[in-house]
Design an enzyme around this catalytic site. Sequence first.
Site, PDB file in Angstrom:
ATOM      1  N   LYS A  56       0.086   4.217  -0.358  1.00 44.30           N
ATOM      2  CA  LYS A  56      -0.585   5.403   0.217  1.00 44.30           C
ATOM      3  C   LYS A  56      -0.344   6.616  -0.687  1.00 44.30           C
ATOM      4  O   LYS A  56      -0.244   6.460  -1.890  1.00 44.30           O
ATOM      5  CB  LYS A  56      -0.123   5.634   1.660  1.00 44.30           C
ATOM      6  CG  LYS A  56      -0.267   4.368   2.508  1.00 44.30           C
ATOM      7  CD  LYS A  56      -0.072   4.609   3.979  1.00 44.30           C
ATOM      8  CE  LYS A  56      -0.220   3.292   4.718  1.00 44.30           C
ATOM      9  NZ  LYS A  56      -0.163   3.454   6.172  1.00 44.30           N
ATOM     10  N   GLU A 116      -5.479  -4.602  10.807  1.00 45.99           N
ATOM     11  CA  GLU A 116      -4.427  -3.607  10.991  1.00 45.99           C
ATOM     12  C   GLU A 116      -4.726  -2.803  12.260  1.00 45.99           C
ATOM     13  O   GLU A 116      -5.528  -1.864  12.226  1.00 45.99           O
ATOM     14  CB  GLU A 116      -4.389  -2.638   9.805  1.00 45.99           C
ATOM     15  CG  GLU A 116      -4.060  -3.309   8.482  1.00 45.99           C
ATOM     16  CD  GLU A 116      -3.509  -2.295   7.483  1.00 45.99           C
ATOM     17  OE1 GLU A 116      -2.368  -2.508   7.038  1.00 45.99           O
ATOM     18  OE2 GLU A 116      -4.172  -1.302   7.191  1.00 45.99           O
ATOM     19  N   ASN A 136       0.864  -1.172   0.000  1.00 45.28           N
ATOM     20  CA  ASN A 136       0.000   0.000   0.000  1.00 45.28           C
ATOM     21  C   ASN A 136       0.902   1.225   0.000  1.00 45.28           C
ATOM     22  O   ASN A 136       1.466   1.584   1.031  1.00 45.28           O
ATOM     23  CB  ASN A 136      -0.884  -0.044   1.263  1.00 45.28           C
ATOM     24  CG  ASN A 136      -1.719   1.200   1.436  1.00 45.28           C
ATOM     25  OD1 ASN A 136      -1.824   2.020   0.533  1.00 45.28           O
ATOM     26  ND2 ASN A 136      -2.322   1.331   2.615  1.00 45.28           N
ATOM     27  N   GLU A 151      -6.993   4.846   7.701  1.00 51.93           N
ATOM     28  CA  GLU A 151      -6.753   6.255   7.365  1.00 51.93           C
ATOM     29  C   GLU A 151      -7.958   6.841   6.642  1.00 51.93           C
ATOM     30  O   GLU A 151      -8.288   8.012   6.807  1.00 51.93           O
ATOM     31  CB  GLU A 151      -5.466   6.374   6.533  1.00 51.93           C
ATOM     32  CG  GLU A 151      -4.244   6.129   7.414  1.00 51.93           C
ATOM     33  CD  GLU A 151      -3.031   5.578   6.702  1.00 51.93           C
ATOM     34  OE1 GLU A 151      -2.986   5.596   5.453  1.00 51.93           O
ATOM     35  OE2 GLU A 151      -2.115   5.104   7.405  1.00 51.93           O
ATOM     36  N   SER A 177       3.296  -1.883  10.459  1.00 55.35           N
ATOM     37  CA  SER A 177       4.747  -1.928  10.678  1.00 55.35           C
ATOM     38  C   SER A 177       5.359  -3.288  10.346  1.00 55.35           C
ATOM     39  O   SER A 177       6.293  -3.737  11.031  1.00 55.35           O
ATOM     40  CB  SER A 177       5.098  -1.500  12.104  1.00 55.35           C
ATOM     41  OG  SER A 177       4.700  -0.145  12.324  1.00 55.35           O
ATOM     42  N   GLY A 180       2.424   2.481  10.707  1.00 57.57           N
ATOM     43  CA  GLY A 180       3.400   3.556  10.509  1.00 57.57           C
ATOM     44  C   GLY A 180       4.115   3.991  11.768  1.00 57.57           C
ATOM     45  O   GLY A 180       4.781   5.031  11.778  1.00 57.57           O
ATOM     46  N   HIS A 204      -9.571   1.255   4.784  1.00 55.13           N
ATOM     47  CA  HIS A 204      -8.315   1.458   5.507  1.00 55.13           C
ATOM     48  C   HIS A 204      -8.568   2.434   6.661  1.00 55.13           C
ATOM     49  O   HIS A 204      -9.358   3.368   6.526  1.00 55.13           O
ATOM     50  CB  HIS A 204      -7.248   2.005   4.555  1.00 55.13           C
ATOM     51  CG  HIS A 204      -5.892   2.001   5.169  1.00 55.13           C
ATOM     52  ND1 HIS A 204      -5.497   2.967   6.071  1.00 55.13           N
ATOM     53  CD2 HIS A 204      -4.857   1.142   5.064  1.00 55.13           C
ATOM     54  CE1 HIS A 204      -4.271   2.695   6.475  1.00 55.13           C
ATOM     55  NE2 HIS A 204      -3.858   1.588   5.877  1.00 55.13           N
TER      56      HIS A 204
END
Length: 251
Positions: free
Chosen positions: A13, A169, A11, A101, A213, A175, A99
Site C-alpha cells: 500500500k 477481500e 501489498n 481502497e 488481516s 486492516g 482493490h
Amino acid sequence: MKARRPLIAGNWKMNGFAVAGTHLAGALVGRAAEDPDIAADIVVCPPATLLAPVGEMLRGTIIALGGQDCHPEPSGAHTGDIAAEMLADLACDFVIVGHSERRADHGETDAVVRSKAEAAARAGLIAIICVGETEAQRDSGEALEVVRAQVRGSVPDGATAESVVLAYEPVWAIGTGKVAQPSDVAEMHAAIRQEIRGLIPDADALRILYGGSVKPDNAAQLLALEDVDGALVGGASLKADDFWAIAKTCG
Ligand code: PGA
C-alpha cells in the site's frame, strides 16, 4: 499438496520510504535465498516510488514484482497515473486492480476495474482482481450476490487462469484484525469458483486468494481451505518475518 500452486502476494500500500522499503526488500531476498523450494509463488507490490529499486533487488530471486494499480490506457495525458506497460517495463509480472481502497477512494467501478485488467493483459501482466463485500452487505445477507456481481463485472473477456488471479477481500476484514470465518471464506471461494466457470475456460486452474488481516497465526487455517489458493497480505507484508511465515504455511 494443492493442485493449484499457491500465490502469496504482499501489498505494501502507501507504505515504505526509500530506506525502510529497500531494507524490507533486502530482508525478503535473504529469506528467499534460504528457502528456494518454498511451495508458493511470491510477489511483492511496493508503492510506485519503490518499484525500480525493489525490482533491482528482486532480479534473479524467486520473488516477483507487482504494481498496486494501473491506468487502462497505454500512455497519454493522464497526470499521476501509471500504465500497465510502464509496470512491465520495470519488470513487473503482476498488478493489483480493483482493490477496495481504490474502489472507495477513487470511485472505481467494476467497468473501470475490468478495463484495468484488460490493460494488464495487453501489457503481459497478471492482474490480481480484487472483490469483496462491505460489512453492511454481509450483515444484510447480500455478500455472495455482491461478490458474484463484482466477479462478472470485473473479469475481462478472454481472461484465463494464466492471465488473472482473483482476490476475495471482505472490506470489513482489511486492516481491522477481523478475519472472516473459515466457513464463510470457504463458501465465498466456492461461489467465486462457480461464477468464474461461466467466464473463463480453465476455471479450475484459476487462483483465488483470500485477503483481510491475514497473519502468521491464521494463515494456515485459511490457506488449508479447498478453494483458497493463496493470500493477499497487507499489514503483515511490511514485516519480512511475518510475510515469510505466511508463505511458509504453504510448505
Ligand atoms: P490487511 O490488508 O492484510 O492489512 O488486512 C489486505 C489488503 O488490503 O490487501
